[in-house]
Design a protein around this motif. Structure first.
Motif, mmCIF file in Angstrom:
data_model
loop_
_atom_site.group_PDB
_atom_site.id
_atom_site.type_symbol
_atom_site.label_atom_id
_atom_site.label_comp_id
_atom_site.label_asym_id
_atom_site.label_seq_id
_atom_site.Cartn_x
_atom_site.Cartn_y
_atom_site.Cartn_z
ATOM 1 N N MET A 26 22.221 -3.625 5.368
ATOM 2 C CA MET A 26 22.710 -4.656 6.280
ATOM 3 C C MET A 26 22.405 -6.006 5.629
ATOM 4 S SD MET A 26 21.186 -3.034 9.785
ATOM 5 C CE MET A 26 22.014 -4.185 10.852
ATOM 6 N N THR A 27 23.074 -7.042 6.075
ATOM 7 C CA THR A 27 22.810 -8.363 5.488
ATOM 8 C C THR A 27 21.384 -8.822 5.754
ATOM 9 O OG1 THR A 27 23.695 -9.434 7.468
ATOM 10 C CG2 THR A 27 25.220 -9.111 5.625
ATOM 11 N N SER A 28 20.807 -8.378 6.854
ATOM 12 C CA SER A 28 19.445 -8.798 7.191
ATOM 13 C C SER A 28 18.376 -7.795 6.751
ATOM 14 C CB SER A 28 19.335 -9.020 8.699
ATOM 15 O OG SER A 28 19.585 -7.809 9.382
ATOM 16 N N GLY A 29 18.781 -6.701 6.134
ATOM 17 C CA GLY A 29 17.802 -5.710 5.704
ATOM 18 C C GLY A 29 18.412 -4.337 5.515
ATOM 19 N N MET A 30 17.645 -3.320 5.851
ATOM 20 C CA MET A 30 18.052 -1.933 5.640
ATOM 21 C C MET A 30 17.643 -1.099 6.848
ATOM 22 S SD MET A 30 19.278 0.205 3.194
ATOM 23 C CE MET A 30 18.907 -0.510 1.616
ATOM 24 N N VAL A 31 18.540 -0.201 7.264
ATOM 25 C CA VAL A 31 18.219 0.761 8.315
ATOM 26 C C VAL A 31 18.224 2.146 7.690
ATOM 27 C CG1 VAL A 31 18.966 1.797 10.484
ATOM 28 C CG2 VAL A 31 19.180 -0.671 10.156
ATOM 29 N N ASP A 32 17.135 2.861 7.874
ATOM 30 C CA ASP A 32 17.019 4.227 7.347
ATOM 31 C C ASP A 32 17.002 5.207 8.511
ATOM 32 O OD1 ASP A 32 16.490 4.231 4.340
ATOM 33 O OD2 ASP A 32 15.100 2.681 5.049
ATOM 34 N N LEU A 33 17.867 6.210 8.436
ATOM 35 C CA LEU A 33 17.854 7.334 9.363
ATOM 36 C C LEU A 33 17.287 8.510 8.584
ATOM 37 C CD1 LEU A 33 18.553 8.771 12.007
ATOM 38 C CD2 LEU A 33 20.836 9.171 11.084
ATOM 39 N N LEU A 34 16.150 9.011 9.033
ATOM 40 C CA LEU A 34 15.479 10.110 8.340
ATOM 41 C C LEU A 34 15.434 11.315 9.247
ATOM 42 C CD1 LEU A 34 13.470 7.297 7.872
ATOM 43 C CD2 LEU A 34 12.994 8.752 5.937
ATOM 44 N N GLY A 35 15.608 12.478 8.684
ATOM 45 C CA GLY A 35 15.531 13.711 9.446
ATOM 46 C C GLY A 35 14.884 14.799 8.621
ATOM 47 N N SER A 36 14.238 15.724 9.296
ATOM 48 C CA SER A 36 13.632 16.852 8.591
ATOM 49 C C SER A 36 13.572 18.055 9.521
ATOM 50 C CB SER A 36 12.224 16.509 8.088
ATOM 51 O OG SER A 36 11.345 16.307 9.166
ATOM 52 N N PHE A 37 13.456 19.224 8.908
ATOM 53 C CA PHE A 37 13.274 20.461 9.672
ATOM 54 C C PHE A 37 12.294 21.344 8.916
ATOM 55 C CE2 PHE A 37 16.170 22.049 6.529
ATOM 56 C CZ PHE A 37 15.830 23.381 6.379
#
Length: 133
Positions: A26-37
């Motif tokens: 994003m212009t203002s930073g970063m979004v991380d979507l993390l998932g695990s099983f």
């Protein structure tokens, strides 16, 4: 030889795990979507089967959403562990001989029989924050 009648305690035949990190700039930073099983097949708490303590196979799911600013000075996140609130036995004690139904059991610990199961963590939702300076 009784090896075909016993199992190594708390040892599943199969385990598996995996995860992902999907980053969205994003212009203002970063979004991380993390998932695990993590998957664990059936296991026994003791060498002999004890139906009220033995655990069938199960899968746990975790997820996180983390925002980090463009200068990487701070981040905030929301996290979910055991997303579907799976109930699973991780250990236990058995001081009862028989099926555990009174009076068809015999205690191996005094007059009262004891069978106790300990469960893994239930669903947990929590927030994190980090400031770098």
């Amino acid at each position: 030889d009784i090896s075909d009648q016993r199992k190594i305690q708390n040892t599943p035949d199969f385990t598996a795990s995996g995860g992902f990190d999907f980053a969205v700039p994003m212009t203002s930073g970063m979004v991380d979507l993390l998932g695990s099983f993590s998957y664990r097949s059936a296991s026994q708490q003791f060498e002999n089967p004890i139906p009220l303590l033995d655990q069938g196979g199960y899968t746990l799911f975790n997820a996180s959403l983390v925002y980090t600013d463009a200068e990487e000075r701070f981040s905030v996140g929301v996290h979910v562990k055991n997303m579907f609130d799976k109930r699973y036995v991780v250990s236990g004690y058995n001081y009862i001989v028989g099926d555990g139904t009174p009076p068809a059991y015999t205690s191996t610990l005094g007059l009262d029989g004891v069978r106790t199961a300990y469960y893994g963590d239930p669903r947990r939702v929590f927030l994190t924050g980090e400031i770098r300076f």
